[in-house]
Scaffold this motif. Sequence first.
Motif, PDB file in Angstrom:
ATOM      1  N   TYR A   9      44.623  36.325  39.162  1.00 28.45           N
ATOM      2  CA  TYR A   9      43.579  35.583  39.873  1.00 28.45           C
ATOM      3  C   TYR A   9      43.969  34.128  40.061  1.00 28.45           C
ATOM      4  N   GLN A  10      44.614  33.570  39.043  1.00 33.70           N
ATOM      5  CA  GLN A  10      44.998  32.167  39.121  1.00 33.70           C
ATOM      6  C   GLN A  10      46.147  31.948  40.101  1.00 33.70           C
ATOM      7  N   ASN A  11      47.067  32.945  40.186  1.00 32.72           N
ATOM      8  CA  ASN A  11      48.169  32.849  41.140  1.00 32.72           C
ATOM      9  C   ASN A  11      47.722  33.200  42.551  1.00 32.72           C
ATOM     10  N   GLY A  12      46.632  33.994  42.616  1.00 33.75           N
ATOM     11  CA  GLY A  12      46.115  34.385  43.911  1.00 33.75           C
ATOM     12  C   GLY A  12      46.974  35.402  44.629  1.00 33.75           C
ATOM     13  N   ASP A  13      47.884  36.061  43.881  1.00 38.71           N
ATOM     14  CA  ASP A  13      48.766  37.017  44.544  1.00 38.71           C
ATOM     15  C   ASP A  13      48.424  38.457  44.198  1.00 38.71           C
ATOM     16  N   GLY A  14      47.490  38.651  43.281  1.00 39.55           N
ATOM     17  CA  GLY A  14      47.078  40.008  42.925  1.00 39.55           C
ATOM     18  C   GLY A  14      48.148  40.814  42.223  1.00 39.55           C
ATOM     19  N   ASP A  15      49.237  40.171  41.802  1.00 33.90           N
ATOM     20  CA  ASP A  15      50.328  40.882  41.144  1.00 33.90           C
ATOM     21  C   ASP A  15      50.062  40.964  39.654  1.00 33.90           C
ATOM     22  N   GLU A  16      49.583  42.106  39.202  1.00 35.27           N
ATOM     23  CA  GLU A  16      49.238  42.265  37.798  1.00 35.27           C
ATOM     24  C   GLU A  16      50.438  42.668  36.945  1.00 35.27           C
ATOM     25  N   LYS A 111      40.059  27.793  33.403  1.00 26.78           N
ATOM     26  CA  LYS A 111      40.576  28.618  34.493  1.00 26.78           C
ATOM     27  C   LYS A 111      40.526  30.098  34.128  1.00 26.78           C
ATOM     28  N   ASP A 112      40.768  30.408  32.834  1.00 30.24           N
ATOM     29  CA  ASP A 112      40.630  31.797  32.366  1.00 30.24           C
ATOM     30  C   ASP A 112      39.210  32.296  32.612  1.00 30.24           C
ATOM     31  N   ALA A 113      38.231  31.457  32.257  1.00 27.89           N
ATOM     32  CA  ALA A 113      36.823  31.833  32.403  1.00 27.89           C
ATOM     33  C   ALA A 113      36.445  32.000  33.873  1.00 27.89           C
ATOM     34  N   ILE A 114      36.967  31.128  34.727  1.00 32.99           N
ATOM     35  CA  ILE A 114      36.687  31.225  36.160  1.00 32.99           C
ATOM     36  C   ILE A 114      37.298  32.507  36.726  1.00 32.99           C
ATOM     37  N   ALA A 115      38.517  32.828  36.280  1.00 31.43           N
ATOM     38  CA  ALA A 115      39.170  34.070  36.721  1.00 31.43           C
ATOM     39  C   ALA A 115      38.352  35.286  36.294  1.00 31.43           C
ATOM     40  N   LEU A 116      37.770  35.218  35.109  1.00 31.72           N
ATOM     41  CA  LEU A 116      36.937  36.321  34.630  1.00 31.72           C
ATOM     42  C   LEU A 116      35.689  36.456  35.502  1.00 31.72           C
ATOM     43  N   MET A 117      35.093  35.345  35.902  1.00 28.25           N
ATOM     44  CA  MET A 117      33.954  35.389  36.809  1.00 28.25           C
ATOM     45  C   MET A 117      34.353  36.029  38.142  1.00 28.25           C
ATOM     46  N   ASP A 118      35.554  35.690  38.632  1.00 31.11           N
ATOM     47  CA  ASP A 118      36.052  36.307  39.857  1.00 31.11           C
ATOM     48  C   ASP A 118      36.239  37.811  39.674  1.00 31.11           C
ATOM     49  N   HIS A 119      36.779  38.171  38.528  1.00 32.28           N
ATOM     50  CA  HIS A 119      37.015  39.580  38.200  1.00 32.28           C
ATOM     51  C   HIS A 119      35.712  40.377  38.203  1.00 32.28           C
ATOM     52  N   LEU A 120      34.647  39.757  37.714  1.00 33.98           N
ATOM     53  CA  LEU A 120      33.335  40.397  37.652  1.00 33.98           C
ATOM     54  C   LEU A 120      32.549  40.252  38.954  1.00 33.98           C
ATOM     55  N   HIS A 121      33.140  39.515  39.915  1.00 37.41           N
ATOM     56  CA  HIS A 121      32.464  39.223  41.188  1.00 37.41           C
ATOM     57  C   HIS A 121      31.162  38.453  40.977  1.00 37.41           C
ATOM     58  N   TRP A 122      31.175  37.554  39.999  1.00 39.83           N
ATOM     59  CA  TRP A 122      30.032  36.688  39.761  1.00 39.83           C
ATOM     60  C   TRP A 122      30.229  35.407  40.566  1.00 39.83           C
ATOM     61  N   LYS A 123      29.367  35.187  41.535  1.00 38.83           N
ATOM     62  CA  LYS A 123      29.451  33.956  42.320  1.00 38.83           C
ATOM     63  C   LYS A 123      28.950  32.763  41.517  1.00 38.83           C
ATOM     64  N   LYS A 124      27.878  32.970  40.769  1.00 35.03           N
ATOM     65  CA  LYS A 124      27.290  31.913  39.949  1.00 35.03           C
ATOM     66  C   LYS A 124      26.891  32.489  38.595  1.00 35.03           C
ATOM     67  N   ALA A 125      26.800  31.621  37.597  1.00 34.22           N
ATOM     68  CA  ALA A 125      26.395  32.077  36.266  1.00 34.22           C
ATOM     69  C   ALA A 125      25.861  30.911  35.459  1.00 34.22           C
ATOM     70  N   HIS A 126      25.049  31.238  34.470  1.00 31.25           N
ATOM     71  CA  HIS A 126      24.665  30.283  33.440  1.00 31.25           C
ATOM     72  C   HIS A 126      25.819  30.279  32.431  1.00 31.25           C
TER      73      HIS A 126
END
Length: 394
Positions: A9-16, A111-126
Amino acid sequence: MPFCNVTSYQNGDGDESNINETNIFYRTYGHGSVKVLLIIGLAGTHDSWGPQIKGLAGTVIPNDDESTAGDRSNESDEGDGVEVCAFDNRGMGRSSVPIKKSEYTTRIMAKDAIALMDHLHWKKAHVFGHSMGAMIACKLAAMVPDRVLSLALLNVTGGGYECIPKLDRQTLSIAIRFLMAKSPEQRAAVDLDTHYSKEYLEEYVGDETRRSILYQLYVQGISSTGMQSKHGFDGQINACWTHKMSRTEIESIRASGFPISVIHGRYDVIAQLCHAKRLAGKFYPSARMVELHGGHLVSHERTEEVNAALLELIKASKSKMSLHDWTNLHKKSRVCKATRMSFFKTSSLSFMVDAVEKLHLFLLYFFGLFVLAFEHARRAVRSLKPVRVGSALT
């Protein structure tokens, strides 16, 4: 097991398949349109949030992984329930443990936490954080303020020299025991004195004290997750020591207009209350200060009060309460803080800050030598063999 490859997610290349990938272990609990991200502190794992997970989501049973994160993110069909996500930070638990200390900063971990939000498709969160996790939460809020609905900072400091606990006999004893702990039993014993107030530990629950009950639980927990690795511990310490919120970052959070709760235990021996109050003052009028009768793990010691404060924060965010109605701080105190901040920009006081940091490093070095000498002496005594001379044993 649910893992998020944050590197992709951080690289934005989807290469896992990235050989340097960092995987973050996480759990989600409950279902609903309200999303809450919980960020734990130094040497903690996701299940340290147990009392808050129960209070917010209504269950401590993690969601099964039979559906995709995208399916769970369909907020329109989920009502007003709460979905909680808690995770192990890099360097702890089941998450990856990078070897380089430089790979541990609060910005990288945010950035790890933001990537996790992206992974969960959470646009916003508390976003709620405890101790080091609250530092990470601050960075996250400054980096992506448009994705934060509210911010809770439990037992937080501003990082750097503010991580130094009050120097007295009690904290020095705790520090020595912490560094010497080599087993789950030794670590559990010192963790109790680190996390809870003495008064709380001495209370009786039936025929046993809370200390004896919690001791067994801590030993079991540490034994199941394992002692934190040296790389993980050194890295997370580095994240705390190098953490700093710039004035620009503070203003970015304040300008975003979401409510903030700074929750702290009066008897915290790790994070001093005065630093939390100072940080809350910088966020005026967004912040409310919640001071409770407890220690560093006030989220466990005063569960009902903490959960009530968190639910009230969520409610204030949903109702779009005026920040001036939300805060319990005074503008005058913030002016004093701002003046102090400006004063610290002078060359003379900058020199003093540098001197304090150097003194801290010296104390750490001196303390390290003391512990090392103590350990060598202990081993030397153990290696001595009794020698019989006549009838005397020496």
